[in-house]
Design a protein around this motif. Structure first.
Motif, mmCIF file in Angstrom:
data_model
loop_
_atom_site.group_PDB
_atom_site.id
_atom_site.type_symbol
_atom_site.label_atom_id
_atom_site.label_comp_id
_atom_site.label_asym_id
_atom_site.label_seq_id
_atom_site.Cartn_x
_atom_site.Cartn_y
_atom_site.Cartn_z
ATOM 1 N N GLN A 33 0.819 -1.213 0.000
ATOM 2 C CA GLN A 33 0.000 0.000 0.000
ATOM 3 C C GLN A 33 0.855 1.266 0.000
ATOM 4 O O GLN A 33 1.811 1.390 0.750
ATOM 5 C CB GLN A 33 -0.917 0.016 1.223
ATOM 6 C CG GLN A 33 -1.939 1.145 1.211
ATOM 7 C CD GLN A 33 -2.985 0.953 2.290
ATOM 8 O OE1 GLN A 33 -2.856 0.093 3.154
ATOM 9 N NE2 GLN A 33 -4.041 1.750 2.225
ATOM 10 N N GLU B 271 -6.954 4.960 -7.980
ATOM 11 C CA GLU B 271 -6.710 4.593 -6.585
ATOM 12 C C GLU B 271 -7.327 3.224 -6.315
ATOM 13 O O GLU B 271 -8.498 2.990 -6.613
ATOM 14 C CB GLU B 271 -7.302 5.630 -5.635
ATOM 15 C CG GLU B 271 -7.029 5.316 -4.169
ATOM 16 C CD GLU B 271 -7.565 6.382 -3.235
ATOM 17 O OE1 GLU B 271 -7.456 6.201 -2.014
ATOM 18 O OE2 GLU B 271 -8.099 7.396 -3.732
ATOM 19 N N SER C 164 -8.177 0.291 -3.532
ATOM 20 C CA SER C 164 -8.356 -0.129 -2.139
ATOM 21 C C SER C 164 -8.455 -1.653 -2.114
ATOM 22 O O SER C 164 -8.648 -2.306 -3.146
ATOM 23 C CB SER C 164 -9.631 0.473 -1.556
ATOM 24 O OG SER C 164 -10.771 -0.049 -2.227
ATOM 25 N N ARG C 165 -8.367 -2.214 -0.910
ATOM 26 C CA ARG C 165 -8.498 -3.661 -0.800
ATOM 27 C C ARG C 165 -9.861 -4.131 -1.315
ATOM 28 O O ARG C 165 -9.954 -5.134 -2.034
ATOM 29 C CB ARG C 165 -8.299 -4.093 0.658
ATOM 30 C CG ARG C 165 -6.842 -4.222 1.060
ATOM 31 C CD ARG C 165 -6.702 -4.765 2.467
ATOM 32 N NE ARG C 165 -7.286 -3.855 3.450
ATOM 33 C CZ ARG C 165 -7.348 -4.116 4.755
ATOM 34 N NH1 ARG C 165 -6.882 -5.259 5.219
ATOM 35 N NH2 ARG C 165 -7.878 -3.239 5.604
ATOM 36 N N HIS D 87 -11.843 -2.693 -3.477
ATOM 37 C CA HIS D 87 -11.872 -2.563 -4.935
ATOM 38 C C HIS D 87 -11.171 -3.746 -5.576
ATOM 39 O O HIS D 87 -11.648 -4.331 -6.559
ATOM 40 C CB HIS D 87 -11.195 -1.247 -5.334
ATOM 41 C CG HIS D 87 -11.355 -0.905 -6.784
ATOM 42 N ND1 HIS D 87 -10.867 0.260 -7.335
ATOM 43 C CD2 HIS D 87 -11.933 -1.563 -7.813
ATOM 44 C CE1 HIS D 87 -11.138 0.286 -8.617
ATOM 45 N NE2 HIS D 87 -11.786 -0.801 -8.942
ATOM 46 N N MET E 134 -1.870 -1.981 -5.252
ATOM 47 C CA MET E 134 -2.006 -1.241 -3.986
ATOM 48 C C MET E 134 -1.039 -0.068 -3.927
ATOM 49 O O MET E 134 -1.228 0.859 -3.128
ATOM 50 C CB MET E 134 -1.774 -2.176 -2.797
ATOM 51 C CG MET E 134 -2.928 -3.115 -2.510
ATOM 52 S SD MET E 134 -4.405 -2.278 -1.882
ATOM 53 C CE MET E 134 -3.903 -1.885 -0.199
ATOM 54 N N ASN F 168 -0.827 1.999 -6.311
ATOM 55 C CA ASN F 168 -1.468 3.015 -7.157
ATOM 56 C C ASN F 168 -0.573 3.497 -8.305
ATOM 57 O O ASN F 168 -0.347 4.701 -8.479
ATOM 58 C CB ASN F 168 -1.913 4.206 -6.298
ATOM 59 C CG ASN F 168 -2.938 3.814 -5.252
ATOM 60 O OD1 ASN F 168 -3.902 3.110 -5.539
ATOM 61 N ND2 ASN F 168 -2.717 4.244 -4.018
#
Length: 233
Positions: free
Chosen positions: A101, A110, A112-113, A115, A149, A151
């Motif tokens: 992350q 972006e 996220s977990r 997502h 993670m 990005n």
């Protein structure tokens, strides 16, 4: 977005790359094709600063990557999914994701977990499992998810379909299509021509450390002798 020009590299005394030049545009998926030992993985390792280059130039998003260490290249927004996967086997799926992350970027999607669990339902079901308890295909998914993670704006995928079940290969194709729709650029190293054609906008073929073809798959299909010469086993 990514431009490689005249890249040469060696392993000891052995010359592996002989003036490789390629480019990756924004929101594009490009397949880097070639047989085992052609120089695909070496090209990716040079881009990521994992192997010293002798001559040439690598530019990403307007910035030279030459001489930068791998962690700085990652921070610049370039993600890398190695063929070896290299997950943390004694960490859970969620813990593996936490390791990768990084803060969100203004100019990149972006992740996220949650997502990523939507993108990889297999991982959602096994979020509490240790990495070593996953199948090979699930480990490949976890490696991609962990990279996302961070990005990144662009991702290098090294042989994502290698050694995994056909049903997982189909899921991988859907994932790459989703990455492109989210705004990522992808440089994909592959030997599986069918898979590469299904997910890529164009192809670059490398042989003995040099680019021997660059263009669309329609042109490649119209000249089967190229595939026969450089891709047939």
């Amino acid at each position: 977005m990514l431009e490689v020009t005249g890249l040469t590299a060696r392993y000891g005394r052995a010359q592996i790359l002989n003036g490789v030049s390629l480019d990756l545009k924004g929101h594009e998926v490009v397949a880097l094709l070639g047989r085992n030992g052609a120089g695909k993985t070496t090209t990716m390792k040079c881009i990521m600063g994992l192997l010293e280059t002798k001559t040439g130039e690598i530019r990403y998003d307007g910035q030279s990557l030459m001489k930068l260490p791998p962690h700085m290249i990652c921070r610049a927004g370039l993600g890398y999914v190695p063929e070896e996967r290299r997950i943390f086997p004694d960490l859970t799926v969620e813990e593996n994701l936490e390791v990768g992350q990084r803060p969100a970027r203004e100019d990149a999607p972006e992740w996220s977990r949650e997502h990523l669990f939507e993108l990889f339902p297999n991982l959602a079901e096994r979020r509490s499992n240790l990495g070593k308890q996953l199948s090979g295909g699930e480990q490949q998914m976890l490696t991609i998810a962990r990279t996302l993670m961070g990005n990144p704006k662009a991702v290098l995928l090294d042989e994502p379909s290698e050694g995994i079940a056909p049903v997982i290969v189909e899921q991988m194709a859907r994932v790459i299509a989703e990455l492109k729709s989210e705004g990522l650029s992808v440089l994909l190293s592959e030997q599986n021509l069918h898979f590469a054609r299904a997910v890529s906008d164009r192809a670059i073929i490398i042989e003995k450390g040099a680019v021997v073809y660059e263009g669309g798959f329609d042109e490649l299909d119209a000249n089967p002798e190229i595939s026969q010469q450089y891709l047939a086993v």
